[in-house]
Design a protein around this motif. Structure first.
Motif, PDB file in Angstrom:
ATOM      1  N   LEU A  69      49.401  13.686  -8.022  1.00  0.00           N
ATOM      2  CA  LEU A  69      49.015  13.211  -9.355  1.00  0.00           C
ATOM      3  C   LEU A  69      48.421  11.811  -9.288  1.00  0.00           C
ATOM      4  O   LEU A  69      47.409  11.518  -9.944  1.00  0.00           O
ATOM      5  CB  LEU A  69      50.241  13.215 -10.281  1.00  0.00           C
ATOM      6  N   VAL A  70      49.045  10.936  -8.487  1.00  0.00           N
ATOM      7  CA  VAL A  70      48.524   9.570  -8.415  1.00  0.00           C
ATOM      8  C   VAL A  70      47.157   9.551  -7.743  1.00  0.00           C
ATOM      9  O   VAL A  70      46.275   8.770  -8.115  1.00  0.00           O
ATOM     10  CB  VAL A  70      49.526   8.655  -7.692  1.00  0.00           C
TER      11      VAL A  70
ATOM     12  N   LYS B 258      39.755   9.265 -10.073  1.00  0.00           N
ATOM     13  CA  LYS B 258      39.113   9.310 -11.366  1.00  0.00           C
ATOM     14  C   LYS B 258      38.878   7.935 -11.955  1.00  0.00           C
ATOM     15  O   LYS B 258      37.831   7.678 -12.533  1.00  0.00           O
ATOM     16  CB  LYS B 258      39.981  10.140 -12.322  1.00  0.00           C
ATOM     17  N   GLY B 259      39.887   7.060 -11.778  1.00  0.00           N
ATOM     18  CA  GLY B 259      40.006   5.783 -12.465  1.00  0.00           C
ATOM     19  C   GLY B 259      38.730   5.168 -12.956  1.00  0.00           C
ATOM     20  O   GLY B 259      37.865   4.794 -12.173  1.00  0.00           O
ATOM     21  N   PRO B 260      38.539   5.018 -14.254  1.00  0.00           N
ATOM     22  CA  PRO B 260      37.254   4.515 -14.744  1.00  0.00           C
ATOM     23  C   PRO B 260      37.001   3.068 -14.341  1.00  0.00           C
ATOM     24  O   PRO B 260      35.853   2.700 -14.094  1.00  0.00           O
ATOM     25  CB  PRO B 260      37.372   4.664 -16.268  1.00  0.00           C
ATOM     26  N   GLU B 261      38.046   2.269 -14.255  1.00  0.00           N
ATOM     27  CA  GLU B 261      37.850   0.859 -13.919  1.00  0.00           C
ATOM     28  C   GLU B 261      38.426   0.590 -12.534  1.00  0.00           C
ATOM     29  O   GLU B 261      39.202   1.385 -12.006  1.00  0.00           O
ATOM     30  CB  GLU B 261      38.588  -0.021 -14.934  1.00  0.00           C
ATOM     31  N   LEU B 262      38.063  -0.568 -11.983  1.00  0.00           N
ATOM     32  CA  LEU B 262      38.599  -0.922 -10.668  1.00  0.00           C
ATOM     33  C   LEU B 262      40.099  -1.202 -10.742  1.00  0.00           C
ATOM     34  O   LEU B 262      40.847  -0.837  -9.832  1.00  0.00           O
ATOM     35  CB  LEU B 262      37.846  -2.148 -10.158  1.00  0.00           C
TER      36      LEU B 262
ATOM     37  N   ARG C 295      42.348   1.689 -10.297  1.00  0.00           N
ATOM     38  CA  ARG C 295      42.534   2.110  -8.909  1.00  0.00           C
ATOM     39  C   ARG C 295      43.524   1.210  -8.197  1.00  0.00           C
ATOM     40  O   ARG C 295      44.324   1.674  -7.374  1.00  0.00           O
ATOM     41  CB  ARG C 295      41.196   2.088  -8.190  1.00  0.00           C
ATOM     42  N   VAL C 296      43.468  -0.093  -8.502  1.00  0.00           N
ATOM     43  CA  VAL C 296      44.421  -1.009  -7.865  1.00  0.00           C
ATOM     44  C   VAL C 296      45.852  -0.629  -8.236  1.00  0.00           C
ATOM     45  O   VAL C 296      46.742  -0.582  -7.382  1.00  0.00           O
ATOM     46  CB  VAL C 296      44.108  -2.459  -8.273  1.00  0.00           C
ATOM     47  N   VAL C 297      46.066  -0.329  -9.519  1.00  0.00           N
ATOM     48  CA  VAL C 297      47.415   0.035  -9.952  1.00  0.00           C
ATOM     49  C   VAL C 297      47.851   1.348  -9.308  1.00  0.00           C
ATOM     50  O   VAL C 297      49.001   1.495  -8.883  1.00  0.00           O
ATOM     51  CB  VAL C 297      47.469   0.114 -11.493  1.00  0.00           C
ATOM     52  N   ALA C 298      46.905   2.294  -9.191  1.00  0.00           N
ATOM     53  CA  ALA C 298      47.247   3.568  -8.556  1.00  0.00           C
ATOM     54  C   ALA C 298      47.627   3.355  -7.097  1.00  0.00           C
ATOM     55  O   ALA C 298      48.577   3.964  -6.595  1.00  0.00           O
ATOM     56  CB  ALA C 298      46.080   4.535  -8.666  1.00  0.00           C
TER      57      ALA C 298
ATOM     58  N   PHE D 278      43.843  -8.434  -4.673  1.00  0.00           N
ATOM     59  CA  PHE D 278      42.846  -7.760  -5.501  1.00  0.00           C
ATOM     60  C   PHE D 278      42.614  -8.519  -6.805  1.00  0.00           C
ATOM     61  O   PHE D 278      41.467  -8.768  -7.198  1.00  0.00           O
ATOM     62  CB  PHE D 278      43.299  -6.337  -5.819  1.00  0.00           C
ATOM     63  N   SER D 279      43.707  -8.905  -7.475  1.00  0.00           N
ATOM     64  CA  SER D 279      43.513  -9.549  -8.772  1.00  0.00           C
ATOM     65  C   SER D 279      42.888 -10.926  -8.596  1.00  0.00           C
ATOM     66  O   SER D 279      42.071 -11.352  -9.409  1.00  0.00           O
ATOM     67  CB  SER D 279      44.834  -9.640  -9.521  1.00  0.00           C
ATOM     68  N   PHE D 280      43.223 -11.604  -7.486  1.00  0.00           N
ATOM     69  CA  PHE D 280      42.629 -12.923  -7.215  1.00  0.00           C
ATOM     70  C   PHE D 280      41.117 -12.814  -7.061  1.00  0.00           C
ATOM     71  O   PHE D 280      40.356 -13.558  -7.700  1.00  0.00           O
ATOM     72  CB  PHE D 280      43.265 -13.480  -5.950  1.00  0.00           C
ATOM     73  N   TYR D 281      40.669 -11.843  -6.253  1.00  0.00           N
ATOM     74  CA  TYR D 281      39.232 -11.739  -6.032  1.00  0.00           C
ATOM     75  C   TYR D 281      38.494 -11.198  -7.246  1.00  0.00           C
ATOM     76  O   TYR D 281      37.348 -11.575  -7.490  1.00  0.00           O
ATOM     77  CB  TYR D 281      38.945 -10.899  -4.791  1.00  0.00           C
ATOM     78  N   LEU D 282      39.173 -10.323  -8.022  1.00  0.00           N
ATOM     79  CA  LEU D 282      38.527  -9.857  -9.260  1.00  0.00           C
ATOM     80  C   LEU D 282      38.333 -11.019 -10.220  1.00  0.00           C
ATOM     81  O   LEU D 282      37.296 -11.131 -10.885  1.00  0.00           O
ATOM     82  CB  LEU D 282      39.372  -8.771  -9.913  1.00  0.00           C
TER      83      LEU D 282
END
Lengths: 127, 158, 90
Positions: free
Chosen positions: C21-22, C28-32, C35-38, C80-84
């Protein structure tokens, strides 16, 4: 007796993780996904590790399980906070049912507030 | 305060050494016995903070676990059933906690209790921005939070 | 014995379905950030799988791997969040 207890607790733990994954698939919005996922998975892993600590009658295994749960509880909210903040500032869309948003005014002000405001924010973030 | 805590640790280690088995259950039992002995010995003294704080901490942890389990069941029910029941919203929550440590612990607890998630902190550290899943009324939610987690946490920390 | 059978036929299938499921969300994830959370959730499920496997095979040593995973997952999400954040600033 022991094995029945372990079976029940591990079933609850894996069901919590299953709910987290159904939640991440079904929720309509990034923030809802995040807020369903983080807690349920932490609870599930915590319950499974409690099973492990109960099965092995050894102080070292209990210490390991406790430290894993401690790390998870310490780090997961911080990661959720960071990624949630990033998502909000990059403008990830909210669900249409979201009826109140008080952070919105603030970020508008920040964008209007010219480079001056951003210079203030920059050194904080570098540290 | 710190003297009592170290004394309690020493007593529990003595208990572990005397019984000769280093398991967590045994250590906790020794800790409880040491706490009881110290409480008996220090009843006449004025500094009672340590003896108030330990039961409150244990009570807070139990309350937190209970809250997590109840709210998780609610969220799980909402995830399974096909209709969406929630009414999400992002609200501004004024903080009573002042120091960094208190804010950190409070936001960790808020993020771990299901349905709420800390999204941002205002720059002057006066308010948190919380994403709430089941938001009936803003004032009621803030009052619940103030009287529940924050009051109990600040009672322990201060 | 029976506990091992229970683990084989109930707990492992549940966790396997969870991983599938994950993965759907990860593709699918529409946003980046989705995907990070997945990915983060996938690593958390990995910790759970390692724990269950170590109970199943009665080898406590596997928990060391789970501990390293618990530390690495956090670093990945933070990076990931730092570079985003940096990318958004430009």
């Amino acid at each position: 007796m022991t094995s029945i207890l372990i079976a029940i607790v591990s079933t609850i733990g894996s069901l919590a993780i299953l709910f987290a994954s159904i939640g991440i698939l079904r929720m309509p919005d990034f923030y809802l996904r995040l807020s369903v996922t983080v807690k349920a998975s932490t609870l599930g892993v915590g319950l499974l590790l409690a099973c492990a600590a109960y099965v092995f009658p050894d102080a070292s295994v209990t210490t390991k399980a406790l430290s894993i749960v401690f790390f998870l509880i310490l780090t997961t909210p911080v990661a959720a906070h960071m990624i949630g903040r990033t998502a909000y500032h990059t403008g990830v869309a909210k669900w249409k049912g979201t009826f109140i948003d008080e952070l919105d005014d603030l970020s508008d002000k920040k964008e209007d507030g010219s480079p001056d405001n951003q210079d203030h924010a920059a050194p904080n973030r570098e540290i | 305060m710190i003297k009592h805590f170290l004394m309690n640790l020493l007593l529990s280690f003595i208990w572990v050494a005397l019984t000769g088995s280093l398991y967590y259950s045994n250590f906790l039992f020794g800790f409880l016995i040491g706490f009881f002995i110290l409480w008996l010995m220090n009843r006449q003294e004025t500094d009672q903070r340590y003896f108030n704080r330990i039961p409150k901490t244990i009570g807070f942890i139990l309350y937190f676990l209970y809250d997590i389990i109840v709210a998780n069941i609610q969220v799980a029910y909402d995830v399974i059933t096909p209709k969406y029941f929630f009414t999400p919203g992002i609200i501004c929550y004024p903080l009573d906690a002042t120091s960094d440590m208190e804010i950190n612990l409070l936001s960790t607890i808020i993020s771990l209790s299901p349905g709420t998630l800390v999204l941002d902190i205002s720059e002057d550290k006066k308010s948190l921005y919380i994403h709430v899943m089941y938001l009936k009324d803003k004032e009621i939610f803030i009052a619940q939070m103030k009287n529940g987690f924050e009051k109990k946490l600040l009672e322990i920390l201060r | 014995m029976t506990l091992n059978l229970y683990f084989d036929y109930v707990i492992f299938p549940i966790l396997t379905v969870t991983v599938i499921l994950v993965f759907i969300r990860l593709f699918k994830g529409p946003e980046l950030v989705d995907r990070v959370v997945a990915l983060d959730l996938l690593i958390t499920i990995g910790i759970a799988l390692i724990t269950v496997y170590s109970i199943r095979s009665a080898e406590a040593i596997f928990l060391d791997v789970a501990m390293i995973f618990a530390l690495i997952a956090f670093l990945g999400t933070i990076a990931f969040s730092f570079y985003l954040d940096k990318q958004e600033k430009k």
